[in-house]
Design an enzyme around this catalytic site. Structure first.
Site, PDB file in Angstrom:
ATOM      1  N   GLU A 113       0.815  -1.208   0.000  1.00  0.00           N
ATOM      2  CA  GLU A 113       0.000   0.000   0.000  1.00  0.00           C
ATOM      3  C   GLU A 113       0.858   1.271   0.000  1.00  0.00           C
ATOM      4  OE1 GLU A 113      -3.304   0.463  -0.404  1.00  0.00           O
ATOM      5  OE2 GLU A 113      -2.888   2.614  -0.273  1.00  0.00           O
ATOM      6  N   THR A 124      -6.137   2.731  -5.198  1.00  0.00           N
ATOM      7  CA  THR A 124      -5.963   1.275  -5.069  1.00  0.00           C
ATOM      8  C   THR A 124      -6.756   0.519  -6.120  1.00  0.00           C
ATOM      9  OG1 THR A 124      -5.548   1.310  -2.681  1.00  0.00           O
ATOM     10  CG2 THR A 124      -6.422  -0.723  -3.579  1.00  0.00           C
ATOM     11  N   HIS A 155      -0.856   3.660   4.853  1.00  0.00           N
ATOM     12  CA  HIS A 155      -1.824   4.488   4.118  1.00  0.00           C
ATOM     13  C   HIS A 155      -1.894   5.843   4.798  1.00  0.00           C
ATOM     14  CE1 HIS A 155      -5.580   5.907   2.377  1.00  0.00           C
ATOM     15  NE2 HIS A 155      -5.585   4.880   1.548  1.00  0.00           N
ATOM     16  N   ASP A 177       1.100   0.271  -5.086  1.00  0.00           N
ATOM     17  CA  ASP A 177      -0.124   0.588  -5.849  1.00  0.00           C
ATOM     18  C   ASP A 177      -0.153   2.017  -6.381  1.00  0.00           C
ATOM     19  OD1 ASP A 177      -0.606   1.621  -3.247  1.00  0.00           O
ATOM     20  OD2 ASP A 177      -2.759   1.167  -3.339  1.00  0.00           O
ATOM     21  N   HIS A 178       0.380   2.970  -5.625  1.00  0.00           N
ATOM     22  CA  HIS A 178       0.372   4.375  -6.071  1.00  0.00           C
ATOM     23  C   HIS A 178       1.260   5.170  -5.132  1.00  0.00           C
ATOM     24  CE1 HIS A 178      -2.391   4.897  -2.733  1.00  0.00           C
ATOM     25  NE2 HIS A 178      -3.176   3.977  -3.257  1.00  0.00           N
TER      26      HIS A 178
HETATM   27  C1  GP9 Z   1      -9.148   0.322   1.143  1.00  0.00           C
HETATM   28  C2  GP9 Z   1      -7.754   0.344   0.686  1.00  0.00           C
HETATM   29  C3  GP9 Z   1      -7.259   1.753   0.415  1.00  0.00           C
HETATM   30  O1  GP9 Z   1      -9.738  -0.931   1.344  1.00  0.00           O
HETATM   31  O2  GP9 Z   1      -7.491  -0.565  -0.318  1.00  0.00           O
HETATM   32  O3  GP9 Z   1      -7.646   2.288  -0.776  1.00  0.00           O
HETATM   33  P1  GP9 Z   1      -7.034   3.676  -1.333  1.00  0.00           P
HETATM   34  O4  GP9 Z   1      -7.518   4.775  -0.422  1.00  0.00           O
HETATM   35  O5  GP9 Z   1      -5.543   3.570  -1.289  1.00  0.00           O
HETATM   36  O6  GP9 Z   1      -7.544   3.801  -2.721  1.00  0.00           O
HETATM   37 MN    MN Z   2      -3.982   2.407  -2.090  1.00  0.00          MN
END
Ligand code: GP9
Ligand code: MN
Length: 427
Positions: A38, A82, A197, A256-257
Site C-alpha cells: 500500500e 488502489t 496508508h 499501488d500508487h
Molecule cells: C481500502 C484500501 C485503500 O480498502 O485498499 O484504498 P485507497 O484509499 O488507497 O484507494
Molecule cells: Mn492504495
C-alpha cells in the site's frame, strides 16, 4: 459499435509483444501470490534514515537470486487509487480518467486474470482486512471471476488491531495464514495490505524506526509505517518458506500508487536531499517497486521502463499462457518487443528518452527541460505522445461501452457473475 471494437482489436494486435522463449512458461503451474504494498513508492527501496535501512526485508528481496526487480516501473493510477491499480493488474486495461471503474463499471464483461487462470485449473482468492463493499470489490470481483474474497468478516477486527481503514498488516497476514489452507493449489491469491496508508499513523510503541525530521508529519511517519509493512511482509514470506509454498509459488510485489503527494514537495526535497522537486522529479517519483520472485528463474535488476498495465501479460507469459488473443493494453516487460512508453492517466508519459509532464518535455536521463526545437527534432517524442493518447482513449472506450461483451477470445468461457458470491463469513 462493432467499428469501435474492430479498431480496438486492430490496435491490440499491432501492439502485441510476443513472449521471449527464455521466460515463457518458466513458472508454469506455480501458484501466484500477489503482495500489494500500500502507498509504497520506490524511493523507499534502499533509502537510509538515521543511518538505517527503512525497509531491510524488501531491500534484500530485490536482491534475491530469483527476484526480478524492475527499477523503472511506474504506477499509472488516477482517482481510483488502489482500485485503479487492481483494475490494471487484473485486466491490463487502464483505470478511468475520472472516478473508479470498480464503482462505475463493475458488471462489465472482463477477461481478467482469475477467470483465465480459473479455466486452467487455478483457484483464486483475495485477502483484505477491510469491508468487502469498499471500492465495490464484492461486485467487481465477481466479474473478474474471483472464487473467494476473504474480507474483514473473516478477520478478528478488535479495536486494538484496527487502525485507519481496517486491520493492521501484522494481524492481517497472521490471520490470513490459516485461511490459506483452504486454497486448492495451484492458486492465484492477492493480499492487499493497508497500514501504510495516509495519514500514516502507527502507534509509537509499534514502530522500530524513528520518524524522519522534515517537520511534515505525514512524510515523517511514512517511514515508520513503511517499516511496519516491511516487517509484516518479512513474517509472511518466512511462513511461505516454512510451509514450502515459497518454492511452489511466484511471488509478485507491487506498490499501488504514490504515498506522498505533491503537496509535500518541500519535505520531499529534504528527504531526497534536493533543492526543490521539479515537475520532472515529481513524474519520476511515481516509480513504485515491482518484483517477481519465481523459483528457477534468474533474477536481477531490470531497467526496462514499464508500468502496472504491463503486469498481467508479463505474468501470463511466465505462466506459459500466451496473451495474443486477449485485449490488453500493456505488454510483457520481458519481451524484446516491449514498448517502453509508460502512459500516465493524465496523458503525460515517461520513457527512457523523454519524460512528458503536462505538455512539457524533459530529458529522462538529465531531467533537463527540452526546448521546442529539441522536441520537434526528436521524432520519437510526438510518436510517444500520440501513442499515449491513443491507448488511453481506446481503453476508455472499451470500458465505457463495455465492449468485451462482444468479444470472446477463442477457447475462453465468459464469466457468469451468478457463479460467485462472497456472503460466507468465518466459521
Ligand atoms: C481500502 C484500501 C485503500 O480498502 O485498499 O484504498 P485507497 O484509499 O488507497 O484507494
Ligand atoms: Mn492504495
Amino acid at each position: 459499435s462493432s467499428n469501435d471494437l474492430g479498431d480496438i482489436l486492430n490496435f491490440k494486435n499491432a501492439n502485441y509483444a510476443k513472449p521471449d522463449p527464455v521466460y515463457f512458461g518458466k513458472a508454469k503451474g506455480k501458484n501466484v501470490i500477489y503482495i500489494h504494498l500500500e502507498s509504497f513508492q520506490n524511493f523507499l527501496i534502499n533509502y537510509k534514515l538515521h543511518g538505517k535501512e527503512v525497509t531491510p526485508f524488501l531491500n534484500s528481496f530485490t536482491k534475491n537470486k530469483n527476484t526480478m526487480y524492475f527499477d523503472n516501473f511506474f504506477h499509472q493510477t488516477g482517482q481510483g487509487k488502489t482500485s485503479d491499480a487492481e483494475f490494471m493488474l487484473e485486466n491490463s486495461i487502464y483505470g478511468l480518467p475520472q472516478g473508479s471503474a470498480f464503482t462505475t463499471n463493475s458488471t462489465n464483461t472482463f477477461q481478467a486474470a482469475p477467470a483465465i487462470l480459473g479455466q486452467k485449473g487455478y483457484s483464486s482468492a483475495v485477502f483484505h482486512g477491510n469491508k468487502k463493499t469498499f471500492w465495490n470489490r464484492n461486485e467487481v470481483y465477481k466479474s473478474f471471476g474471483y472464487d473467494k474474497f476473504y474480507d474483514a468478516g473473516f478477520f478478528d477486527m478488535n479495536d486494538q488491531d484496527v487502525l485507519n481503514y481496517g486491520l493492521k498488516d501484522k494481524p492481517f497476514f497472521n490471520e490470513a495464514l490459516p485461511l490459506m489452507k483452504d486454497l486448492k493449489e495451484p492458486f492465484y491469491a492477492k493480499f492487499i495490505s493497508l497500514s501504510n496508508h495516509f495519514p500514516y499513523t502507527t502507534p509509537e510503541d509499534q514502530s522500530s524506526i524513528e520518524p524522519a525530521d522534515t517537520g511534515d508529519g505525514s512524510v515523517d511517519r511514512y517511514f515508520q509505517t513503511a517499516r511496519y509493512l516491511d516487517e509484516s511482509v518479512r513474517k509472511f514470506v518466512d511462513y511461505l518458506k516454512k510451509t514450502g509454498l515459497y518454492d511452489r509459488s511466484v511471488i509478485v510485489m507491487y506498490g499501488d500508487h504514490y504515498g506522498i503527494s505533491e503537496n509535500h514537495n518541500e519535505a520531499m526535497a529534504k528527504v531526497l536531499n534536493k533543492e526543490e522537486i521539479t515537475p520532472y522529479d515529481s513524474a519520476q517519483l511515481q516509480k513504485v517497486p515491482f518484483m517477481i520472485h519465481a523459483p528457477g528463474v534468474k533474477g536481477g535488476t531490470m531497467h526496462q521502463y514499464g508500468g502496472q498495465i504491463d503486469v498481467m501479460p508479463t505474468l501470463m507469459h511466465l505462466l506459459g499462457i500466451d496473451t495474443k488473443k486477449y485485449v490488453q493494453f500493456g505488454t510483457d516487460l520481458l519481451s524484446k518487443q516491449h514498448q517502453q512508453i509508460v502512459p500516465f492517466r493524465n496523458g503525460s508519459f515517461v520513457s527512457p528518452f523523454v519524460t512528458s509532464v503536462n505538455g512539457k518535455y524533459y530529458d529522462s536521463q538529465t531531467g533537463e527541460l527540452l526546448d521546442e526545437a529539441a522536441v520537434e527534432k526528436d521524432k520519437r517524442i510526438k510518436k510517444a505522445q500520440n501513442f499515449t493518447e491513443k491507448t488511453l482513449a481506446m481503453s476508455d472506450k472499451l470500458v465505457y461501452k463495455d465492449l468485451l461483451r462482444y468479444y470472446t477470445p477463442k477457447g475462453f468461457k465468459p464469466v457468469d457473475r451468478n457463479d460467485y458470491n462472497y456472503n460466507m463469513t468465518k466459521a
